[in-house]
Design a protein around this motif. Structure first.
Motif, mmCIF file in Angstrom:
data_model
loop_
_atom_site.group_PDB
_atom_site.id
_atom_site.type_symbol
_atom_site.label_atom_id
_atom_site.label_comp_id
_atom_site.label_asym_id
_atom_site.label_seq_id
_atom_site.Cartn_x
_atom_site.Cartn_y
_atom_site.Cartn_z
ATOM 1 N N GLY A 109 0.780 -1.233 0.000
ATOM 2 C CA GLY A 109 0.000 0.000 0.000
ATOM 3 C C GLY A 109 0.808 1.277 0.000
ATOM 4 O O GLY A 109 0.244 2.371 -0.162
ATOM 5 N N ARG A 110 2.114 1.206 0.179
ATOM 6 C CA ARG A 110 2.939 2.410 0.166
ATOM 7 C C ARG A 110 3.067 2.965 -1.251
ATOM 8 O O ARG A 110 3.138 2.217 -2.218
ATOM 9 C CB ARG A 110 4.345 2.121 0.695
ATOM 10 N N VAL A 111 3.142 4.286 -1.344
ATOM 11 C CA VAL A 111 3.449 4.929 -2.622
ATOM 12 C C VAL A 111 4.961 5.066 -2.725
ATOM 13 O O VAL A 111 5.604 5.667 -1.864
ATOM 14 C CB VAL A 111 2.766 6.304 -2.732
ATOM 15 N N ILE A 112 5.525 4.479 -3.771
ATOM 16 C CA ILE A 112 6.975 4.489 -3.970
ATOM 17 C C ILE A 112 7.311 5.513 -5.044
ATOM 18 O O ILE A 112 6.939 5.338 -6.222
ATOM 19 C CB ILE A 112 7.492 3.101 -4.409
ATOM 20 N N PRO A 113 7.985 6.616 -4.691
ATOM 21 C CA PRO A 113 8.394 7.580 -5.724
ATOM 22 C C PRO A 113 9.433 6.967 -6.662
ATOM 23 O O PRO A 113 10.316 6.221 -6.234
ATOM 24 C CB PRO A 113 9.009 8.723 -4.905
ATOM 25 N N LEU A 114 9.313 7.275 -7.950
ATOM 26 C CA LEU A 114 10.249 6.806 -8.971
ATOM 27 C C LEU A 114 10.902 8.006 -9.639
ATOM 28 O O LEU A 114 10.246 9.016 -9.897
ATOM 29 C CB LEU A 114 9.526 5.982 -10.034
ATOM 30 N N GLY A 115 12.180 7.894 -9.931
ATOM 31 C CA GLY A 115 12.875 8.951 -10.655
ATOM 32 C C GLY A 115 13.815 8.347 -11.684
ATOM 33 O O GLY A 115 14.398 7.284 -11.449
ATOM 34 N N ILE A 116 13.940 9.008 -12.827
ATOM 35 C CA ILE A 116 14.915 8.621 -13.844
ATOM 36 C C ILE A 116 15.739 9.852 -14.185
ATOM 37 O O ILE A 116 15.183 10.901 -14.534
ATOM 38 C CB ILE A 116 14.232 8.049 -15.100
ATOM 39 N N ILE A 157 10.968 3.068 -19.655
ATOM 40 C CA ILE A 157 11.719 2.565 -18.497
ATOM 41 C C ILE A 157 10.804 2.465 -17.277
ATOM 42 O O ILE A 157 10.862 1.482 -16.514
ATOM 43 C CB ILE A 157 12.933 3.475 -18.224
ATOM 44 N N PHE A 158 9.949 3.461 -17.078
ATOM 45 C CA PHE A 158 8.982 3.377 -15.976
ATOM 46 C C PHE A 158 8.078 2.152 -16.152
ATOM 47 O O PHE A 158 7.769 1.453 -15.181
ATOM 48 C CB PHE A 158 8.125 4.646 -15.920
ATOM 49 N N GLU A 159 7.651 1.893 -17.377
ATOM 50 C CA GLU A 159 6.761 0.749 -17.627
ATOM 51 C C GLU A 159 7.437 -0.560 -17.252
ATOM 52 O O GLU A 159 6.848 -1.414 -16.573
ATOM 53 C CB GLU A 159 6.362 0.714 -19.098
ATOM 54 N N LYS A 160 8.689 -0.759 -17.671
ATOM 55 C CA LYS A 160 9.411 -1.997 -17.328
ATOM 56 C C LYS A 160 9.635 -2.077 -15.814
ATOM 57 O O LYS A 160 9.565 -3.164 -15.232
ATOM 58 C CB LYS A 160 10.757 -2.062 -18.045
ATOM 59 N N LEU A 215 19.537 6.072 -12.394
ATOM 60 C CA LEU A 215 20.365 7.184 -12.849
ATOM 61 C C LEU A 215 21.339 6.697 -13.914
ATOM 62 O O LEU A 215 22.112 5.751 -13.680
ATOM 63 C CB LEU A 215 21.128 7.788 -11.661
ATOM 64 N N PHE A 216 21.291 7.341 -15.083
ATOM 65 C CA PHE A 216 22.185 6.995 -16.182
ATOM 66 C C PHE A 216 23.387 7.934 -16.112
ATOM 67 O O PHE A 216 23.240 9.153 -16.274
ATOM 68 C CB PHE A 216 21.434 7.101 -17.505
ATOM 69 N N VAL A 217 24.558 7.356 -15.872
ATOM 70 C CA VAL A 217 25.715 8.165 -15.511
ATOM 71 C C VAL A 217 26.862 7.930 -16.500
ATOM 72 O O VAL A 217 26.987 6.859 -17.102
ATOM 73 C CB VAL A 217 26.182 7.847 -14.075
ATOM 74 N N PRO A 218 27.738 8.923 -16.675
ATOM 75 C CA PRO A 218 28.782 8.845 -17.708
ATOM 76 C C PRO A 218 29.972 8.000 -17.279
ATOM 77 O O PRO A 218 30.292 7.895 -16.093
ATOM 78 C CB PRO A 218 29.190 10.306 -17.896
ATOM 79 N N GLU A 219 30.621 7.395 -18.271
ATOM 80 C CA GLU A 219 31.875 6.662 -18.083
ATOM 81 C C GLU A 219 31.757 5.563 -17.022
ATOM 82 O O GLU A 219 32.650 5.373 -16.201
ATOM 83 C CB GLU A 219 33.015 7.636 -17.732
#
Length: 849
Positions: free
Chosen positions: A211-218, A233-236, A260-264
């Protein structure tokens, strides 16, 4: 240095001495481009009067205070460890230091975007690199809570394991703010995280099973954000949450979930609790193959599985690293197959992961799935095909052995019993024994505690009318690893029907011993194709009987089931690598059948094996002719493929990779300048780089053209592609320049080092590498000592002149091994390099027969 390489014995001793409750960590990221201020307060209990040490790698330790008493950093700090003597029952330690940013993808990596000059930071702590950021008892079984406070430019985003708080601007430092995160749940240090910089974000949410609401971020950096397909990505992610929460019967254990999509980035992704980091190659600025799209989904679900298996419940020591990674491999594959549109994920697993496992398991460095891990160096070289792919394959075998429902029930009980704790393999097996009713001790001994891969082949006799009169499965093992194992597998009967080869029957059996008679098949009509290990349940190399092999080769494209096709492809490749089939025959098999293959990963994997066979496995006298033939045929296949299809795209990519003749060069130049076209094929930015690299391998362009291409694409991706393309230039002088750029300086960042090594290895004529053999062996011990693990491993593997595949290279490699007996982890990598060359020579010899 010795203190940097923590041993298991030392970790056990420290665990017996201390128990850690909490870390309070303050990081000031506004102190310049080289160092940041790190202040760590640790609360821990200990055996009164005992001594221990805490780990920290920094430029300078400024102060150490233990229970209110200031200690002299020059006395207690040796650069890697801070000695703590006379401990109380309850202790508070405060360490202040200047810690260093890295450009190696370890610790706190600092990247400057060439597009806009913005600075981006991210942490990568697995295995032992949180100690590069704060003082820490760096071992997985000393869990604690972590409370981070971060000072950074106000315009930045700052993300950690806990939900991101509202920053407070510092009145005394305009333009800077402080983010004060809430304490995390109890975690191992290696899954904590700090990501900071002007990342852009898109947000969403989901409702957990409790029942908790889980915040999502990309998140992604600004110059790449326009390419981020966040909705997909949210759908998967939602599909993965729903699948795992149901199957694990345990709600998501953290407060939020950021990706988080990060460089190198050095790996595909990292399972930081609630703050997963991914390689930016998963942000698609140009067209990618369906294989890469599917791999991204599997990776997303792999890291999500770790939130339970790895982060919630963590191994006590790194000998059970395999269980973390193998479980995530297996779980992400079944979740992809059952919860997303990528329903053929097990075909991908067979084509990719299993092939990796079989290769690794036939190296002299192979090891049991449950490896002996004596120290951190052992762990670092153990992120291999055994830990991931064989382990995942063995778990698939275990699931078949105990049953899927019993397996998930046992896993659910394991999570409930061990939440936020540390475990060993026996903790999981004991739960599976309860739910399945099977004794798994013998299974574990045979599958997890011994090395090597078995080979299974059918022995079948028939009467004159084709009725099976005798059927057995024969099992063999390598002489060095003679274990004969139990297998749960299926036998598929495939018959030609209307031009298709379709499965008409399936039999699931247990195989054990060197010979297993299968009486249930006696009296049945022998099918056109008899496929053992149908559905790929078992971990074993398989062979086909003579008549089935002939049918499979003639009708490979007609096999309806993509997984069955992948098994046949894999069997043919195994047979080639083992010297049972000529490499030239494998080349012909691929070129004659790949046009009708439908599975993107099977195509990608098979074409990669095709180029290996052409460049490395055919007899040297036929190499140039074979490379030419492969290039000719790939271009024909590209022209004949459906317009705009994945197959067309892949054939062009691999044609560019193996182009070798003036005609090939002319075609590549035409594709590049637009005078040669294929319907619905766009030469976008990344494909243009691959074409340019193909021209570079042939000496048809030089540094001027590469510089011009970089000027038009002066991005991080462009810089990496330019480095790879320069290193692919064909002369001995070009190869020497690439070699020196990596060895003579440590200034290049990890991604440039990695791509330069890829280009260095890209040759059609390997003779340009011969002058570098002595230089290679002269540098590797120094590189191992002086460079970080990630960079050193790239140099040792990526600069090894393997394409030479000569007796002289074998002799030089063996001479180095004989002269350097005392560097185990480095010797392992060199031994694996040598094994690849020795196998190539054996396969070349077979091809010459």
């Amino acid at each position: 240095m010795p203190g940097e390489n923590l041993t298991r014995v030392e970790a056990q001793q420290r665990k017996a001495t201390v128990d850690v409750q909490s870390y309070t960590i303050a990081l000031d990221l506004t102190t310049g481009a080289e160092v940041f201020r790190s202040t760590t307060e640790v609360s821990f209990t200990a055996t009164a009067g005992a001594s221990t040490f805490i780990d920290h790698l920094s430029r300078a330790v400024l102060s150490v205070t233990l229970n209110g008493v200031e200690l002299d950093p020059a006395v207690v700090n040796d650069g890697t460890r801070i000695q703590l003597d006379g401990l109380a029952e309850r202790n508070t330690l405060v360490v202040v230091s200047d810690a260093e940013y890295t450009n190696t993808g370890e610790g706190l990596h600092r990247f400057v975007d060439p597009v806009d000059g913005e600075v981006y930071l991210y942490s990568q702590f697995e295995v032992p690199d949180s100690r590069r950021v704060f003082a820490v008892f760096e071992q997985p079984d000393l869990k604690a809570t972590f409370q981070f406070t971060v000072t950074a430019p106000s315009a930045w985003a700052v993300v950690s394991n806990s939900p991101t708080p509202t920053p407070e601007e510092l009145p005394a430092a305009p333009g800077s703010s402080v983010w004060t995160f809430a304490p995390t749940p109890v975690l191992s240090s290696y899954v904590t995280a700090i990501v900071a910089g002007p990342y852009e974000v898109t947000t969403s949410e989901l409702t957990s099973s409790d029942g908790r609401v889980i915040p999502l971020g990309i998140y992604a950096r600004k110059s790449l954000f326009e390419y981020l397909d966040a909705d997909y990505i949210f759908e998967k992610t939602r599909q993965g949450f729903a699948y795992y929460e149901e199957k694990f019967d345990f709600a998501y254990p953290f407060e939020k979930y950021d990706q988080l999509f990060v460089p190198e980035f050095n790996a595909g992704a990292m399972e930081n609790a609630g703050a997963v980091t991914f390689t930016e190659t998963y942000v698609f600025r140009s067209k990618v193959t369906d294989a890469v799209k599917e791999r991204r989904v599997v990776t997303i679900l792999h890291e999500l599985a770790h939130m339970w298996f790895g982060d919630l419940v963590t191994m006590k020591w790194w000998n059970d690293l395999w269980l973390n990674e193998s479980f995530a491999e297996w779980a992400s594959t079944i979740a992809t197959a059952e919860a997303t549109e990528w329903t053929e994920a097990w075909t991908t697993f067979q084509a990719m992961e299993k092939g990796w496992a079989y290769r690794q398991d036939q190296l002299p460095s192979t090891h049991p799935v449950v490896a002996t891990i004596n120290d951190l160096e052992d762990v670092l070289v153990n992120f291999d095909g055994i830990t991931y792919a064989k382990g995942g394959s063995v778990l698939k075998q275990l699931v078949a052995w105990v049953g899927i429902d019993a397996f998930f029930a046992g896993v659910a009980a394991y999570f409930k019993k061990n939440a936020y704790g540390n475990t060993e393999l026996t903790d999981l097996l004991s739960e599976l024994e309860v739910t399945s009713g099977r004794d798994l001790s013998g299974w574990s001994a045979l599958w997890l505690e011994t090395a090597g891969v078995n080979t299974l082949r059918p022995a079948v006799e028939t009467t004159g009318d084709g009725t099976i009169s005798s059927f057995s499965i024969l099992q063999t093992a390598a002489a060095d690893y003679p274990t004969i194992r139990p297998h749960r597998l299926a036998i598929g009967f495939y018959n030609l029907d209307g031009g298709k080869l379709v499965r008409t029957d399936r039999f699931e059996i247990d195989v054990n011993g060197e010979k297993t008679d299968v009486a249930s098949l006696v009296g049945l009509k022998k099918p056109d194709l008899l496929l053992i290990n149908d559905d790929d349940l078992a971990y074993a190399k398989v062979r086909l009987d003579e008549s089935s092999l002939a049918v499979a080769i003639e009708h490979l494209a007609d096999i309806e089931n993509p997984l069955a096709r992948a098994i046949v492809w894999g069997s043919a490749w195994d047979s080639t690598r083992d010297g049972e089939t000529a490499a030239s025959d494998y080349v012909r098999l691929v070129l004659g059948n790949i046009a009708t293959e439908t599975e993107s990963t099977t195509i990608r994997t098979t074409l990669g094996q095709l180029t290996t066979a052409a460049r490395l496995y055919v007899q040297p006298s036929a190499r140039a002719e074979t490379i030419t033939a492969v290039g000719d045929e790939l271009w024909k296949l590209a022209q004949a493929a459906e317009a705009g299809s994945d197959e067309q795209f892949q054939f062009v990519k691999f044609f560019a990779n193996i182009a070798s003749t003036p005609e090939h060069v002319a075609t590549l130049q035409g594709l590049r300048d637009g005078s040669v076209t294929l319907s619905e094929l766009e030469i976008d930015t990344d494909l243009a780089w691959e074409i340019l690299e193909g021209l570079a391998v042939n000496g048809a362009v030089g540094t001027a053209e590469i510089d011009a291409a970089l000027a038009a694409d002066n991005t991080s991706n462009g810089q990496q592609a330019a480095a790879r393309t320069r290193a692919a230039l064909p002369t001995a002088e070009d190869k020497r320049a690439a070699f020196d750029s990596l060895v003579a300086s440590d200034e290049l960042p990890n991604a440039i080092v990695r791509q330069t090594a890829v280009g260095f290895q890209h040759v059609n004529d390997p003779s340009a590498l011969a002058p570098l053999v002595d230089a290679y062996f002269a540098m590797i011990a120094t590189a191992w000592k002086d460079r970080t693990h990630s960079i050193a491993e790239t140099l040792v593997v990526g600069l090894y002149p393997a394409p030479l595949a000569s007796a002289e290279l074998v002799a030089a490699t063996q001479a180095w091994l004989d002269a350097n007996p005392d560097i185990p982890a480095l010797r392992r990598l060199v031994t694996e390099n040598l094994a690849g060359v020795e196998r190539a020579l054996l396969v070349q010899e077979r091809d010459a027969q």
